[in-house]
Design a protein around this motif. Structure first.
Motif, PDB file in Angstrom:
ATOM      1  N   PHE A  80       0.825  -1.201   0.000  1.00 53.32           N
ATOM      2  CA  PHE A  80       0.000   0.000   0.000  1.00 53.32           C
ATOM      3  C   PHE A  80       0.865   1.259   0.000  1.00 53.32           C
ATOM      4  CE2 PHE A  80      -3.459  -2.638   2.189  1.00 53.32           C
ATOM      5  CZ  PHE A  80      -4.156  -2.807   1.004  1.00 53.32           C
ATOM      6  N   TYR A  98       2.516   1.428  -3.725  1.00 57.60           N
ATOM      7  CA  TYR A  98       1.768   1.376  -4.981  1.00 57.60           C
ATOM      8  C   TYR A  98       0.340   1.926  -4.897  1.00 57.60           C
ATOM      9  CZ  TYR A  98       5.580  -1.884  -5.913  1.00 57.60           C
ATOM     10  OH  TYR A  98       6.824  -2.460  -6.051  1.00 57.60           O
ATOM     11  N   ASP A  99      -0.169   2.180  -3.723  1.00 58.36           N
ATOM     12  CA  ASP A  99      -1.539   2.663  -3.583  1.00 58.36           C
ATOM     13  C   ASP A  99      -1.569   4.169  -3.855  1.00 58.36           C
ATOM     14  OD1 ASP A  99      -4.214   2.960  -3.032  1.00 58.36           O
ATOM     15  OD2 ASP A  99      -3.993   2.804  -0.855  1.00 58.36           O
ATOM     16  N   ARG A 118      -4.515   6.166  -2.280  1.00 55.43           N
ATOM     17  CA  ARG A 118      -4.607   5.976  -0.832  1.00 55.43           C
ATOM     18  C   ARG A 118      -5.993   5.514  -0.372  1.00 55.43           C
ATOM     19  NH1 ARG A 118       0.416   5.042  -0.288  1.00 55.43           N
ATOM     20  NH2 ARG A 118       1.766   6.756  -0.917  1.00 55.43           N
ATOM     21  N   ASP A 119      -6.584   4.587  -1.125  1.00 51.80           N
ATOM     22  CA  ASP A 119      -7.893   4.058  -0.727  1.00 51.80           C
ATOM     23  C   ASP A 119      -7.776   2.693  -0.053  1.00 51.80           C
ATOM     24  OD1 ASP A 119      -7.142   2.536  -2.868  1.00 51.80           O
ATOM     25  OD2 ASP A 119      -9.035   2.734  -3.971  1.00 51.80           O
ATOM     26  N   ARG A 120      -6.528   2.281   0.267  1.00 55.24           N
ATOM     27  CA  ARG A 120      -6.267   0.996   0.913  1.00 55.24           C
ATOM     28  C   ARG A 120      -6.717  -0.181   0.062  1.00 55.24           C
ATOM     29  NH1 ARG A 120      -2.467   1.234   4.350  1.00 55.24           N
ATOM     30  NH2 ARG A 120      -3.267  -0.570   5.533  1.00 55.24           N
ATOM     31  N   LEU A 136      -5.557  -2.012  -3.861  1.00 60.27           N
ATOM     32  CA  LEU A 136      -4.668  -1.982  -5.008  1.00 60.27           C
ATOM     33  C   LEU A 136      -5.436  -2.445  -6.234  1.00 60.27           C
ATOM     34  CD1 LEU A 136      -1.232  -3.327  -3.684  1.00 60.27           C
ATOM     35  CD2 LEU A 136      -1.939  -0.974  -4.127  1.00 60.27           C
ATOM     36  N   GLU A 196      -2.685  -0.204 -10.627  1.00 63.23           N
ATOM     37  CA  GLU A 196      -1.634   0.079  -9.646  1.00 63.23           C
ATOM     38  C   GLU A 196      -0.656  -1.081  -9.511  1.00 63.23           C
ATOM     39  OE1 GLU A 196      -3.854   3.096  -6.525  1.00 63.23           O
ATOM     40  OE2 GLU A 196      -4.404   0.962  -6.488  1.00 63.23           O
ATOM     41  N   GLY A 238     -10.485  -4.094  -6.459  1.00 61.95           N
ATOM     42  CA  GLY A 238      -9.162  -3.880  -5.879  1.00 61.95           C
ATOM     43  C   GLY A 238      -8.881  -4.926  -4.821  1.00 61.95           C
ATOM     44  N   ASP A 295      -7.645  -5.810  -1.087  1.00 67.49           N
ATOM     45  CA  ASP A 295      -7.409  -5.266   0.239  1.00 67.49           C
ATOM     46  C   ASP A 295      -6.316  -6.079   0.931  1.00 67.49           C
ATOM     47  OD1 ASP A 295      -8.610  -7.630   1.125  1.00 67.49           O
ATOM     48  OD2 ASP A 295     -10.573  -6.686   1.364  1.00 67.49           O
TER      49      ASP A 295
END
Length: 538
Positions: free
Chosen positions: A233, A236-237, A240-242, A244, A248, A266, A268
């Motif tokens: 995270f 590569y995040d 920043r939404d937790r 990937l 990304e 994505g 988590d």
């Protein structure tokens, strides 16, 4: 005349014990390794590189190799064949031997007589000596070489290679041929070091600098490492939404979908724990193949593009995860190296050259003061002979040699790698002639010129067997630059004999015969004889 010169070259070869025949291309060996699978993630700049590794030694897993080593050790020491080792039996091994303190010998002997070692005890001791099966190291300084290659070609120093500079690269390359072998090695691109002032040279002679040590890798992580999702995270995040997303990770949505359990587009933290199930590369590595003299690298599957022709069994090159990564095996015998290094130290310490070390001669060695002398002195005569030291070093080097170290080298933006088409660590005459075309392939933006950071990042991942060093950290045995394996000789034996620099071609000054014959054999008139032309000449 043609047959005369062939006969002359073949006769010279026969006198040196070389069979006179055309070397057939060996069949690609297979890699069969049981279990020992390891999923690792390499935190490259643009995206993570996920690898599934099957690493073995001589066709068996590293864990099985260690179990076999323990079983053989017990079988050789267990003289009464009761399945366990008494203290007297264990003392025959330099690994299991314990120090005896003369002042308390009688008391200790009474305790030792009651001590037995089970197979589990021996395995735990070998585990301490051998260490972990797989270790990771980073070498980020190799990129300096690539910078020097770029600076050599960048004549106007504007940080861009224009068309004229690329065209002039051919002649500039050979200006670095310091040894005159008509090849430019990786190391020859480095600029000469500045001259030392006499005072500094005297200080270095009296107290030579300690070789730099390899650090524990900051880029290679186990896929099941609990802290890996947080690292992913952080790097590569982008939003920043937790989570990937596929973009990304440098993946397609189809590749992401099987891991995206909740279907939210994505991964988590919980889903990232299964990252190893979707590897970029599925690779098997045998570090001591029974089919070849060295190691084998096999790529079973790859999400990216395979860039090499798969002709070398110990090498692979792929474009994946926004980078170009080459893989190789450093072919060395760590046990022999460990013993040779120890024997050089032995000869240095043996001041009176009487063939053994006394306590006075090792007094300044801290490690000898910490029980090492007693452990080596098997017969208790207060002397350590060369054979005693060899036995001690071999016993510790063998378990270490059944482990693997993965060395990751940052090799810059690939200017040298582009020139070195056959990956032997040298730019040959033929590669020099193709330099302009090879460099042009590094262009990514379609604009005139190639900027220093324009090509994708290049990395070199090397597999090497673990090593033991009697004095000092074992990491000092690892080079700061990747290993390059020389190409396998090809063509008739007379051709191989003439190809003194082993670059796969003959130039005129390597050819034994008259220049007329050279031109007759040079079917494509490129002033180079290749193995195919040599075969046809016969």
């Amino acid at each position: 005349m043609l047959s005369f010169w062939f006969t002359l070259a073949n006769a010279a070869a026969a006198q040196n014990g070389i069979p006179v025949s055309i070397q057939p291309k060996p069949a690609s060996p297979t890699i069969a390794i049981s279990s020992d699978r390891r999923d690792v993630v390499i935190l490259l700049d643009g995206a993570p590189l996920v690898m599934r590794l099957n690493i073995g030694l001589g066709g068996v897993s590293l864990a099985q190799s260690r179990r076999e080593y323990v079983a053989n050790m017990i079988a050789s020491l267990d003289t009464d064949k009761d399945g366990k080792l008494s203290r007297s039996e264990a003392d025959r091994s330099p690994i299991l031997r314990t120090k005896q303190r003369p002042g308390a010998k009688a008391f200790l002997d009474s305790l030792r007589a009651q001590t037995v070692l089970s197979a589990r005890d021996v395995e735990m001791k070998i585990g301490v000596v051998g260490g972990e099966f797989l270790a990771y190291r980073d070498f980020m300084n190799a990129a300096k070489n690539d910078v020097e290659v770029f600076k050599l070609f960048d004549a106007n120093k504007n940080d861009v290679l224009d068309m004229d500079e690329i065209a002039a690269a051919t002649e500039l390359i050979m200006s670095k041929d310091e040894d005159g072998d008509q090849c430019v090695a990786f190391q020859e691109f480095f600029p000469p070091p500045p001259p030392l002032d006499p005072m500094q040279a005297a200080l270095m002679a009296a107290d030579p600098p300690t070789p730099p040590l390899a650090g524990v890798s900051l880029l290679i992580r186990n896929a099941n490492e609990p802290t890996l999702p947080a690292k992913l995270f952080r790097q590569y995040d982008k939003n920043r939404d937790r989570l990937l997303a596929a973009a990304e990770l440098g993946w397609t949505s189809e590749r992401l979908s099987p891991l995206d359990v909740d279907g939210n587009g994505g991964l988590d933290a919980a889903e990232l724990k299964n990252l190893g199930a979707a590897p970029d590369i599925d690779m098997s590595v045998d570090m001591r193949s029974v089919e070849t003299a060295g190691g084998l690298i096999g790529v079973a599957g790859c999400q990216g593009q395979r860039l090499d022709d798969a002709s070398r069994p110990d090498y692979a090159k792929v474009a994946v995860a926004g980078a170009v990564v080459t893989f190789s095996h450093r072919n060395l015998d760590p046990v022999t190296i460990s013993i040779d290094t120890a024997m050089r130290q032995f000869n240095t310490m043996d001041a009176d050259a009487n063939g053994y070390l006394s306590r006075d001669e090792v007094a300044e060695r801290i490690r000898f003061q910490r029980e090492l002398f007693e452990l080596m002195d098997t017969d208790g005569d207060d002397k350590v002979f060369a054979d005693e030291m060899k036995e001690f070093v071999r016993a510790r080097a063998e378990p270490k040699a059944a482990t693997c170290v993965m060395n990751l080298y940052d090799t810059g933006n690939g200017f040298f790698m582009a020139l070195d088409a056959n990956a032997d660590g040298r730019v040959s005459e033929r590669e020099k002639r193709n330099a302009a075309a090879s460099l042009a392939k590094l262009d990514r933006d379609g604009q005139p010129g190639i900027k220093q950071t324009e090509p994708v990042r290049h990395f070199h991942l090397e597999f090497v067997r673990g090593s033991y060093q009697l004095f000092g950290p074992s990491e000092q045995l690892v080079a700061e630059i990747p290993a390059f394996q020389q190409r396998t000789p090809g063509g008739p034996v007379w051709f191989q004999r003439m190809d003194r620099n082993n670059d796969g071609d003959l130039v005129w000054n390597e050819f034994f015969g008259p220049i007329e014959l050279f031109h007759e054999l040079d079917a494509d008139h490129d002033e180079l004889l290749d193995p195919q032309e040599a075969v046809k000449a016969k």
